[in-house]
Design a protein around this motif. Structure first.
Motif, PDB file in Angstrom:
ATOM      1  N   VAL A  38       0.598  -1.175  -0.024  1.00 59.91           N
ATOM      2  CA  VAL A  38       0.018  -0.067   0.025  1.00 59.91           C
ATOM      3  C   VAL A  38       0.793   1.258   0.055  1.00 59.91           C
ATOM      4  CG1 VAL A  38      -1.538   1.101   1.317  1.00 59.91           C
ATOM      5  CG2 VAL A  38      -1.926  -1.169   1.018  1.00 59.91           C
ATOM      6  N   ARG A  39       2.114   1.266   0.763  1.00 57.51           N
ATOM      7  CA  ARG A  39       2.768   2.477   0.711  1.00 57.51           C
ATOM      8  C   ARG A  39       3.487   2.627  -0.621  1.00 57.51           C
ATOM      9  NH1 ARG A  39       8.998   2.522   3.264  1.00 57.51           N
ATOM     10  NH2 ARG A  39       9.291   2.694   1.141  1.00 57.51           N
ATOM     11  N   PHE A  40       3.765   1.774  -1.316  1.00 59.60           N
ATOM     12  CA  PHE A  40       4.443   1.861  -2.570  1.00 59.60           C
ATOM     13  C   PHE A  40       3.152   2.246  -3.576  1.00 59.60           C
ATOM     14  CE2 PHE A  40       8.179  -1.016  -1.667  1.00 59.60           C
ATOM     15  CZ  PHE A  40       9.057   0.157  -1.703  1.00 59.60           C
ATOM     16  N   LEU A  41       2.276   1.805  -3.379  1.00 59.50           N
ATOM     17  CA  LEU A  41       1.075   2.467  -4.204  1.00 59.50           C
ATOM     18  C   LEU A  41       1.020   3.738  -4.150  1.00 59.50           C
ATOM     19  CD1 LEU A  41      -1.467   1.794  -6.105  1.00 59.50           C
ATOM     20  CD2 LEU A  41      -2.567   1.374  -4.165  1.00 59.50           C
ATOM     21  N   PHE A  42       1.034   4.271  -2.940  1.00 57.38           N
ATOM     22  CA  PHE A  42       0.443   5.749  -2.778  1.00 57.38           C
ATOM     23  C   PHE A  42       1.853   6.527  -2.980  1.00 57.38           C
ATOM     24  CE2 PHE A  42      -2.431   4.960   1.078  1.00 57.38           C
ATOM     25  CZ  PHE A  42      -3.563   4.585   0.076  1.00 57.38           C
ATOM     26  N   SER A  43       3.236   6.012  -2.713  1.00 51.09           N
ATOM     27  CA  SER A  43       4.270   6.812  -3.136  1.00 51.09           C
ATOM     28  C   SER A  43       4.445   6.555  -4.661  1.00 51.09           C
ATOM     29  CB  SER A  43       5.502   6.033  -2.728  1.00 51.09           C
ATOM     30  OG  SER A  43       5.570   6.011  -1.229  1.00 51.09           O
ATOM     31  N   GLY A  44       4.164   5.611  -5.174  1.00 48.69           N
ATOM     32  CA  GLY A  44       4.079   5.400  -6.926  1.00 48.69           C
ATOM     33  C   GLY A  44       3.268   6.453  -7.587  1.00 48.69           C
ATOM     34  N   MET A 178       9.383  10.133 -13.128  1.00 48.47           N
ATOM     35  CA  MET A 178       8.492   9.307 -13.514  1.00 48.47           C
ATOM     36  C   MET A 178       9.132   7.781 -13.350  1.00 48.47           C
ATOM     37  SD  MET A 178       5.673   8.363 -15.005  1.00 48.47           S
ATOM     38  CE  MET A 178       5.060  10.013 -15.712  1.00 48.47           C
ATOM     39  N   ILE A 179      10.568   7.791 -13.282  1.00 43.59           N
ATOM     40  CA  ILE A 179      11.097   6.337 -13.218  1.00 43.59           C
ATOM     41  C   ILE A 179      11.015   5.913 -11.813  1.00 43.59           C
ATOM     42  CG2 ILE A 179      13.253   5.209 -13.118  1.00 43.59           C
ATOM     43  CD1 ILE A 179      14.171   6.879 -15.488  1.00 43.59           C
ATOM     44  N   VAL A 180      11.079   6.843 -10.953  1.00 47.66           N
ATOM     45  CA  VAL A 180      10.845   6.619  -9.309  1.00 47.66           C
ATOM     46  C   VAL A 180       9.434   6.255  -9.243  1.00 47.66           C
ATOM     47  CG1 VAL A 180      10.757   7.717  -7.068  1.00 47.66           C
ATOM     48  CG2 VAL A 180      12.575   8.257  -8.727  1.00 47.66           C
TER      49      VAL A 180
END
Length: 296
Positions: A38-44, A178-180
């Motif tokens: 979930v954290r990576f979903l929001f950060s992405g 964008m890559i991040v």
């Protein structure tokens, strides 16, 4: 190295080192893999939104797409996935010290598998760093630290080592935001599959969990990664990696201040040995300046 680069390097080291403390707070109240996905979903999504606002595109080069997927899987899913799992049973300071040894793993793997030539200073640094890790591991295992958690951290660090070697020299080409963001969505997708297969959604909603999750999503999750890529583009991967020598100290200090974790003398000695080992390895890679031609 100018003051801007030094500032970026210090900021990266602080943000990266703080990730272990916030992760420890998260996994005490939420399932680790689900929380990380979930954290990576929001950060992405945040990264992609900001990238589009700055006119960046997801039309990346083949090398950039390769880098995005390798780092998304190896760094975000495997490296941090193993660390989040491990920090259910081990302290944040120990996880930070193990993770800080990554540059040593990179140097050793490049020497053994890729034929990189190491100067005497680099060999000394590798031996020092490995010695520091062994010293801390022996002390913690004797003190009752969970060996499964330690093994998970080592496996995660090896995954990040593989990613670093696989994509070295491929950080240019623009579209950094964008890559991040895309890297984080790749990690989120992989972790979501694992979470759905092995975890149940049982969360103890606390103020500490909400604050730690928000901080981890924005600061180490997005800003630290972006800062790293900017730093690499500005001064190169070798010089940028020098700032990793600060991570053992910052990781231990932040965990002690925020979580009240006990820090032994052996921890400090081991962290110092690892830090100087990392610094020696990185300094040995600096290209000597070309001599100034003598006047005729």
């Amino acid at each position: 190295m100018d003051l801007r680069a030094i500032g970026l390097g210090l900021a990266f080291a602080l943000m990266w080192s703080s990730a272990f403390t916030s992760a420890r707070m998260i996994v005490l109240d939420a399932p680790p893999i689900t929380a990380l996905a979930v954290r990576f979903l929001f950060s992405g999504l945040l990264g992609i939104f900001i990238a589009r606002a700055f006119g960046q595109t997801w039309k990346l080069s083949r090398v950039q797409w390769r880098s995005t997927f390798i780092f998304g899987v190896c760094q975000n899913a495997l490296y941090l996935g193993f660390f989040f799992y491990a920090m259910q049973t081990i302290e944040a300071s120990l996880a930070a010290i193990i993770a800080a040894a990554m540059p040593l793993f990179v140097g050793l793997a490049g020497w053994v598998f890729l034929g990189d030539r190491l100067r005497p200073l680099a060999i000394l640094g590798l031996l020092m760093g490995i010695g520091g890790v062994v010293l801390i591991m022996g002390s913690r295992l004797t003190g009752g630290a969970d060996y499964v958690g330690i093994l998970a951290c080592i496996v995660g660090t090896l995954a990040l080592t593989v990613a670093t070697l696989a994509v070295r020299g491929a950080s240019g080409g623009g579209n950094l935001l964008m890559i991040v963001g895309l890297q984080m969505l790749v990690g989120s997708a992989v972790l979501s599959v694992v979470a759905l297969a092995f975890e149940s959604w049982e969360v103890n909603w606390t103020t500490e969990l909400v604050l730690a999750f928000t901080y981890a999503t924005i600061v180490p999750g997005f800003l630290a990664t972006l800062t790293w890529f900017v730093l690499v583009n500005q001064i190169g991967a070798i010089r940028a990696a020098t700032f990793h020598f600060l991570n053992p100290f910052f990781g231990v200090i932040i965990a002690a201040i925020v979580l009240g974790e006990a820090v032994s003398l052996l921890d400090l000695v081991g962290a110092a040995i690892i830090a100087f080992g990392i610094l020696a390895v990185q300094l040995s890679k600096q290209e000597p300046k070309a001599p100034i031609p003598a006047k005729v």
